[in-house]
Motif scaffolding. Structure first.
Motif, PDB file in Angstrom:
ATOM      1  N   LYS A 396      38.218  48.407   7.290  1.00 30.24           N
ATOM      2  CA  LYS A 396      39.620  49.166   7.827  1.00 30.24           C
ATOM      3  C   LYS A 396      40.525  49.326   6.751  1.00 30.24           C
ATOM      4  CE  LYS A 396      39.120  47.935  12.329  1.00 30.24           C
ATOM      5  NZ  LYS A 396      39.755  49.108  13.597  1.00 30.24           N
ATOM      6  N   ASP A 397      41.172  50.601   6.930  1.00 32.07           N
ATOM      7  CA  ASP A 397      42.359  51.013   6.124  1.00 32.07           C
ATOM      8  C   ASP A 397      43.601  50.831   6.649  1.00 32.07           C
ATOM      9  OD1 ASP A 397      43.953  51.958   4.231  1.00 32.07           O
ATOM     10  OD2 ASP A 397      43.614  54.017   5.004  1.00 32.07           O
ATOM     11  N   VAL A 398      43.992  49.585   6.680  1.00 32.66           N
ATOM     12  CA  VAL A 398      45.062  49.022   7.368  1.00 32.66           C
ATOM     13  C   VAL A 398      46.186  48.399   6.353  1.00 32.66           C
ATOM     14  CG1 VAL A 398      44.239  48.998   9.604  1.00 32.66           C
ATOM     15  CG2 VAL A 398      44.145  46.724   8.088  1.00 32.66           C
ATOM     16  N   PRO A 399      47.372  48.121   6.730  1.00 30.93           N
ATOM     17  CA  PRO A 399      48.336  47.078   5.770  1.00 30.93           C
ATOM     18  C   PRO A 399      47.831  45.962   5.697  1.00 30.93           C
ATOM     19  CG  PRO A 399      49.562  48.604   7.299  1.00 30.93           C
ATOM     20  CD  PRO A 399      48.186  48.701   7.891  1.00 30.93           C
ATOM     21  N   VAL A 400      47.725  45.345   4.342  1.00 28.04           N
ATOM     22  CA  VAL A 400      47.161  43.938   4.071  1.00 28.04           C
ATOM     23  C   VAL A 400      48.309  43.402   2.901  1.00 28.04           C
ATOM     24  CG1 VAL A 400      45.949  44.949   2.350  1.00 28.04           C
ATOM     25  CG2 VAL A 400      45.253  42.775   3.335  1.00 28.04           C
ATOM     26  N   THR A 401      48.422  42.055   3.140  1.00 27.74           N
ATOM     27  CA  THR A 401      49.295  41.151   2.057  1.00 27.74           C
ATOM     28  C   THR A 401      47.965  40.230   1.646  1.00 27.74           C
ATOM     29  OG1 THR A 401      51.278  41.729   3.155  1.00 27.74           O
ATOM     30  CG2 THR A 401      51.037  39.786   1.618  1.00 27.74           C
ATOM     31  N   ALA A 410      48.425  56.341  -1.180  1.00 34.94           N
ATOM     32  CA  ALA A 410      49.310  57.258  -1.636  1.00 34.94           C
ATOM     33  C   ALA A 410      49.653  58.055  -0.532  1.00 34.94           C
ATOM     34  CB  ALA A 410      48.365  58.450  -2.406  1.00 34.94           C
ATOM     35  N   GLY A 411      50.856  58.223  -0.329  1.00 42.78           N
ATOM     36  CA  GLY A 411      51.539  58.868   0.940  1.00 42.78           C
ATOM     37  C   GLY A 411      52.138  58.052   2.208  1.00 42.78           C
ATOM     38  N   GLY A 412      51.509  56.789   1.664  1.00 40.37           N
ATOM     39  CA  GLY A 412      51.928  55.579   2.831  1.00 40.37           C
ATOM     40  C   GLY A 412      51.253  55.793   3.953  1.00 40.37           C
ATOM     41  N   SER A 413      50.131  56.392   4.243  1.00 39.26           N
ATOM     42  CA  SER A 413      49.163  56.576   5.668  1.00 39.26           C
ATOM     43  C   SER A 413      48.282  55.764   5.639  1.00 39.26           C
ATOM     44  CB  SER A 413      48.919  57.857   5.868  1.00 39.26           C
ATOM     45  OG  SER A 413      48.054  58.300   4.720  1.00 39.26           O
ATOM     46  N   TYR A 414      47.740  55.280   6.676  1.00 41.90           N
ATOM     47  CA  TYR A 414      46.617  54.538   6.760  1.00 41.90           C
ATOM     48  C   TYR A 414      45.526  55.059   7.853  1.00 41.90           C
ATOM     49  CZ  TYR A 414      49.792  50.999   4.624  1.00 41.90           C
ATOM     50  OH  TYR A 414      50.717  50.392   3.690  1.00 41.90           O
ATOM     51  N   ALA A 415      44.131  55.070   7.482  1.00 43.05           N
ATOM     52  CA  ALA A 415      43.081  55.972   8.219  1.00 43.05           C
ATOM     53  C   ALA A 415      42.489  54.940   9.413  1.00 43.05           C
ATOM     54  CB  ALA A 415      42.196  56.642   7.360  1.00 43.05           C
ATOM     55  N   GLY A 416      42.744  53.651   9.348  1.00 46.00           N
ATOM     56  CA  GLY A 416      42.165  52.870  10.195  1.00 46.00           C
ATOM     57  C   GLY A 416      40.612  52.695   9.852  1.00 46.00           C
ATOM     58  N   GLU A 417      39.866  52.698  10.818  1.00 50.51           N
ATOM     59  CA  GLU A 417      38.216  52.305  10.400  1.00 50.51           C
ATOM     60  C   GLU A 417      37.876  53.712   9.787  1.00 50.51           C
ATOM     61  OE1 GLU A 417      34.409  51.781  13.146  1.00 50.51           O
ATOM     62  OE2 GLU A 417      35.756  50.553  13.426  1.00 50.51           O
ATOM     63  N   MET A 418      37.019  53.311   8.850  1.00 49.15           N
ATOM     64  CA  MET A 418      36.163  54.394   7.961  1.00 49.15           C
ATOM     65  C   MET A 418      35.184  53.821   7.150  1.00 49.15           C
ATOM     66  SD  MET A 418      39.162  54.581   5.133  1.00 49.15           S
ATOM     67  CE  MET A 418      38.585  56.253   4.782  1.00 49.15           C
ATOM     68  N   SER A 419      34.094  54.473   6.908  1.00 51.10           N
ATOM     69  CA  SER A 419      33.222  53.900   6.015  1.00 51.10           C
ATOM     70  C   SER A 419      33.421  53.213   4.435  1.00 51.10           C
ATOM     71  CB  SER A 419      32.094  55.119   5.815  1.00 51.10           C
ATOM     72  OG  SER A 419      32.340  56.056   4.929  1.00 51.10           O
ATOM     73  N   VAL A 420      32.731  52.641   3.681  1.00 42.59           N
ATOM     74  CA  VAL A 420      33.142  52.212   2.474  1.00 42.59           C
ATOM     75  C   VAL A 420      33.049  53.562   1.598  1.00 42.59           C
ATOM     76  CG1 VAL A 420      32.008  50.916   0.498  1.00 42.59           C
ATOM     77  CG2 VAL A 420      32.126  49.888   2.679  1.00 42.59           C
ATOM     78  N   ARG A 421      32.006  54.421   1.910  1.00 42.75           N
ATOM     79  CA  ARG A 421      32.038  55.502   0.976  1.00 42.75           C
ATOM     80  C   ARG A 421      33.296  56.446   1.189  1.00 42.75           C
ATOM     81  NH1 ARG A 421      28.381  57.288   3.685  1.00 42.75           N
ATOM     82  NH2 ARG A 421      26.444  56.969   2.331  1.00 42.75           N
ATOM     83  N   ASP A 422      33.571  56.694   2.344  1.00 43.24           N
ATOM     84  CA  ASP A 422      35.064  57.482   2.314  1.00 43.24           C
ATOM     85  C   ASP A 422      36.323  56.519   1.746  1.00 43.24           C
ATOM     86  OD1 ASP A 422      33.774  59.620   3.518  1.00 43.24           O
ATOM     87  OD2 ASP A 422      34.270  58.687   5.755  1.00 43.24           O
ATOM     88  N   ALA A 423      36.147  55.226   2.009  1.00 39.79           N
ATOM     89  CA  ALA A 423      37.386  54.572   1.402  1.00 39.79           C
ATOM     90  C   ALA A 423      37.464  54.596  -0.238  1.00 39.79           C
ATOM     91  CB  ALA A 423      37.388  53.153   1.814  1.00 39.79           C
ATOM     92  N   PHE A 424      36.189  54.805  -0.824  1.00 36.19           N
ATOM     93  CA  PHE A 424      36.336  55.038  -2.093  1.00 36.19           C
ATOM     94  C   PHE A 424      36.621  56.348  -2.449  1.00 36.19           C
ATOM     95  CE2 PHE A 424      34.271  56.102  -6.034  1.00 36.19           C
ATOM     96  CZ  PHE A 424      34.465  55.089  -7.021  1.00 36.19           C
ATOM     97  N   ALA A 425      35.973  57.271  -1.962  1.00 42.91           N
ATOM     98  CA  ALA A 425      36.085  58.883  -2.094  1.00 42.91           C
ATOM     99  C   ALA A 425      37.696  59.114  -1.983  1.00 42.91           C
ATOM    100  CB  ALA A 425      35.325  59.835  -1.210  1.00 42.91           C
ATOM    101  N   TYR A 426      38.366  58.650  -0.984  1.00 46.38           N
ATOM    102  CA  TYR A 426      40.003  58.937  -0.828  1.00 46.38           C
ATOM    103  C   TYR A 426      40.701  57.831  -1.497  1.00 46.38           C
ATOM    104  CZ  TYR A 426      38.120  62.606   2.345  1.00 46.38           C
ATOM    105  OH  TYR A 426      37.709  63.773   2.673  1.00 46.38           O
ATOM    106  N   SER A 427      40.010  57.186  -2.296  1.00 49.37           N
ATOM    107  CA  SER A 427      40.891  56.151  -2.971  1.00 49.37           C
ATOM    108  C   SER A 427      41.827  55.228  -2.379  1.00 49.37           C
ATOM    109  CB  SER A 427      41.540  56.901  -4.270  1.00 49.37           C
ATOM    110  OG  SER A 427      41.734  55.794  -5.217  1.00 49.37           O
ATOM    111  N   LYS A 428      41.424  54.538  -1.139  1.00 51.72           N
ATOM    112  CA  LYS A 428      41.988  53.705  -0.279  1.00 51.72           C
ATOM    113  C   LYS A 428      42.467  52.396  -1.030  1.00 51.72           C
ATOM    114  CE  LYS A 428      42.454  56.716   3.068  1.00 51.72           C
ATOM    115  NZ  LYS A 428      43.678  57.234   3.265  1.00 51.72           N
ATOM    116  N   PRO A 681      37.218  43.426  11.800  1.00 59.16           N
ATOM    117  CA  PRO A 681      38.371  43.558  12.789  1.00 59.16           C
ATOM    118  C   PRO A 681      39.582  44.075  11.728  1.00 59.16           C
ATOM    119  CG  PRO A 681      38.302  41.113  11.552  1.00 59.16           C
ATOM    120  CD  PRO A 681      37.035  42.077  11.363  1.00 59.16           C
ATOM    121  N   SER A 682      40.646  43.979  12.561  1.00 54.43           N
ATOM    122  CA  SER A 682      41.956  44.632  11.701  1.00 54.43           C
ATOM    123  C   SER A 682      42.072  43.712  10.463  1.00 54.43           C
ATOM    124  CB  SER A 682      43.380  44.731  12.513  1.00 54.43           C
ATOM    125  OG  SER A 682      43.405  43.204  12.611  1.00 54.43           O
ATOM    126  N   GLY A 683      42.654  44.421   9.356  1.00 53.15           N
ATOM    127  CA  GLY A 683      42.970  43.860   7.924  1.00 53.15           C
ATOM    128  C   GLY A 683      43.938  42.930   8.126  1.00 53.15           C
TER     129      GLY A 683
END
Length: 728
Positions: A396-401, A410-428, A681-683
């Motif tokens: 999950k690409d969500v706000p976390v503390t 970057a850009g302050g946006s969050y993509a929600g659920e995604m694969s580990v591959r995409d999270a790395f490729a888009y440097s989340k 679940p959510s982050g």
């Protein structure tokens, strides 16, 4: 009358007494003057006798002319590229020995005019010049000006050091007079012109002529002779390869002195030294970054010797030129750049430490320590893959503390659920933070250590985004180890070292240093790195064949990185300012990725296209849902790490009878999710995977034992300010 006579007698007596007193004073002064003259003369005579004896003794002790001509102190080192071509020659270079009748008269006249105008009339020491220097010193100058004659300079170069002590000056004078006694003026001048240092390792006029003008000294022109003669005073300051204007200005001084002393005509004095064609100095280019790094290693490779050496290196001249051009063409204005390129065995193919070696010889490829930004996520995701994640797992690409720290993308946006591959490729950043928190920041640090990072590493949460500084060559090494399937490599630059006879004094021994990660982790990491270039933040690094890599950018665009590999060549690029000020528009996917592509297009042009090995062959423990299968089969098939991510050699438990377990199976061991985990679940709690899965993975539940203390720990030295840029 009697009184008057008495007064006259008293006055006369007083006058005679005063006259007698004055006579005694004059007599005493003359006496002491005579004594001073006599004793001074005697001491001078004794000193002259001692000096004469010293000169005679020194003259008899001097080597022959031929012996002095053959003496060549110092060691020459020729550095060769991987194709055998000469990269650079360092150390003394003497050129061809020229006898007096072979040396152009204009060269002799130029040297005598600027260094010792009374050379042909003094006896080794110039009394007139010495008196003049003392007078100048007594009338205001704080120090005595240089008064060394050509003969004194020769004596110093042959037999003494450069200390400015009175004792050394006396010995220099004695040796100079001895040289004058033993040799003719022409022999002394020939020795001097063949041995004096002209800078850049060039000793003698023939070496200097070849270095600066590409021809022997027998063909020196008036302007060229003036330039060479002007170098003696300050070789580095007046070197035509370092400062042409300073060299020309000094040469004009030499020409003016030659004209003033009647050694050239007015027309010859009008020669413009600026029109002299200089040889392009190949020593002062990007190759020097590599040679400056590699040559100090000779001290531990070869025995102590003063004989000339030939050093055969791994550097590819074409790749080196392409690397230098790529950095220079793409580095933003005011910024520096560095590049290291490694072959699959660790051989350094190219090394660039800056945009211009002449301007700055600081090697940013091997010495500078800079924050890597998101390029550091390589170690975060390696740790996650070792712990059980796969590129296809969902996060999950969500706000976390985490411990009061809240990373942002970057850009302050969050993509929600995604694969580990995409999270790395888009440097989340949020996903990297969650993964680092789950596997342990100490584990990430330990993985980095395993891959060759030796610089200090923080274990605070922000470390997952590259807050710890690294060197370009070490981070490039880590990516090269992924390219080699997870096997350790060691960057090296010297293949062999030979002496003048061709005998091999050192030979590099190829070989692997062990496997750092299992095949499936290397394959998964390569999969994600390839996706980053194909569709992620590093699309500018595409070169028309498979490329895998990662971008990195730090806060306020202070650093930009790209590191990647293709066809067996791994290249790391860094750009930024030396003072760490922001560089507008700099980020890893821009200038560094473009420089990588420009260089790699040349570097791989003669290599076959290679497809990456990205197929995951997971071990059974990661495929089975239960724990019983851990006790089946051959334990050597598994790969083990401790709680901090350190390697544990299979089949060698810590104590006799203790059973070794794969990651996640030993009692109390901590592990991260596997590819069979349910959707996370959510982050909100800083996790990318579900609590149920984590409880099962780390051994919680009935019968679970407390986690043992880690065998290795990383010290936290207290809070430190870290600045990281969201995104890659």
């Amino acid at each position: 009358m009697a009184k008057r006579g008495s007064r006259r007698t008293a006055a006369a007596n007083q006058q005679r007494s005063q006259q007698s007193k004055r006579a005694r004073v004059r007599s005493g002064w003359r006496l002491w003057l005579r004594r001073l003259v006599i004793w001074g003369g005697a001491l001078a005579l004794i000193g002259a006798l001692f000096l004469g004896a010293a000169v005679v003794f020194a003259e008899r002790s001097l080597p022959s002319y031929n012996s002095l001509a053959a003496t060549q102190p110092g060691q020459t080192v020729v550095v060769r590229a991987r194709d055998g071509s000469e990269l650079i020659e360092l150390g003394p270079s003497y050129g061809q020995w020229l006898n007096s009748d072979q040396i152009p008269q204009v060269m002799k006249d130029a040297m005598v005019s600027v260094e010792d105008r009374r050379f042909y009339s003094h006896f080794g020491v110039d009394p007139i010049g010495l008196v003049r220097a003392i007078y100048v010193w007594m009338t205001g100058d704080k120090r005595i000006q240089a008064t060394s004659t050509i003969t004194q300079q020769l004596a110093r170069n042959l037999f003494l050091n450069s200390n400015r002590s009175f004792d050394r000056k006396v010995r220099e004078a004695v040796l100079a007079m001895a040289l004058e006694m033993k040799f003719s003026k022409q022999q002394i001048l020939a020795l001097y012109l063949n041995k004096v240092y002209f800078g850049g390792g060039a000793y003698g006029i023939d070496s200097a002529s070849r270095k600066f003008f590409s021809h022997p000294a027998t063909h020196l022109s008036v302007g060229e002779a003036a330039i060479i003669a002007g170098l003696v005073k300050a070789p580095s300051r007046f070197s035509p390869t370092a400062d042409v204007d300073a060299a020309v200005k000094r040469a004009n001084v030499v020409l003016a002195l030659m004209r003033e002393q009647g050694r050239i005509s007015a027309s010859e004095a009008a020669v413009n030294p600026a029109t002299v064609k200089l040889k392009k100095d190949s020593n002062e280019n990007s190759v020097r970054y590599f040679t400056d790094w590699v040559l100090p290693q000779l001290e531990v490779m070869v025995p102590d010797t003063t004989e000339p050496l030939e050093v055969w290196t791994t550097l590819d001249p074409g790749m080196q030129n392409a690397a230098a051009q790529a950095i220079k063409a793409n580095a933003p204005k005011g910024a520096q750049g560095a590049l290291v390129s490694l072959d699959r065995d660790g051989a350094i193919l190219a090394m660039v430490g800056g945009t211009d070696y002449v301007t700055s010889n600081y090697n940013r490829a091997t010495e500078a320590m800079r924050q890597p930004g998101s390029a550091w996520k390589l170690f975060v995701y390696i740790a996650a893959l070792e712990a059980g994640y796969t590129p296809d797992d969902r996060v999950k690409d969500v706000p976390v503390t985490i411990d009061g720290w809240s990373p942002h993308n970057a850009g302050g946006s969050y993509a929600g659920e995604m694969s580990v591959r995409d999270a790395f490729a888009y440097s989340k950043n949020t996903v990297a933070a969650q993964l680092g928190n789950e596997v342990g920041f100490g584990t990430v640090a330990s993985v980095a250590r395993r891959f060759g990072i030796t610089t200090p590493i923080s274990t605070y949460p922000a470390m997952v985004l590259g807050s710890s500084e690294v060197r370009v060559i070490q981070l490039t090494q880590a990516f090269a180890e992924i390219s080699d399937g997870g096997f350790a490599i060691q960057p090296y630059g010297i293949v062999k070292v030979t002496d003048t006879k061709g005998d091999v004094l050192f030979q590099h021994q190829p070989g692997r240093f062990g496997q750092l990660i299992p095949d499936y982790v290397a394959a998964g990491m390569t999969d994600m790195l390839q996706t980053t270039v194909a569709t992620g933040t590093a699309r500018a690094a595409q070169i028309g064949r498979p490329v895998a890599g990662k971008t990195g950018t730090t806060s306020l665009n202070k650093d930009g990185w790209f590191l990647g590999f293709s066809s067996g060549i791994t290249t790391g690029v860094w750009m930024g300012r030396d003072d760490a000020k922001p560089v507008p528009g700099l980020h890893g996917g821009s200038a560094p990725a473009k420089a990588f592509a420009d260089y790699m297009n040349y570097a791989v042009k003669d290599r076959p296209v290679e497809q990456f090995k990205t197929e995951l062959k997971l071990p059974e423990w990661q495929q089975e849902p239960d724990d019983e299968h851990y006790y089946d089969g051959n334990p050597g098939d598994y790969y083990y790490t401790d709680e901090q991510g350190n390697l544990i050699q299979p089949n060698k438990p810590e104590t006799p009878g203790q059973m070794a377990f794969p990651p996640g199976s030993e009692p109390g061991a901590q592990s991260a999710p596997s590819r069979n985990s349910p959707n996370p679940p959510s982050g909100d709690n800083g996790q990318a995977a579900s609590d149920d899965f984590l409880d099962r993975a780390i051994g919680k539940g009935p019968g679970a034992s407390p986690a043992p203390p880690p065998r290795t720990t990383l010290q936290q030295t207290g809070p430190r300010a870290v600045t990281v840029q969201p995104g890659g």
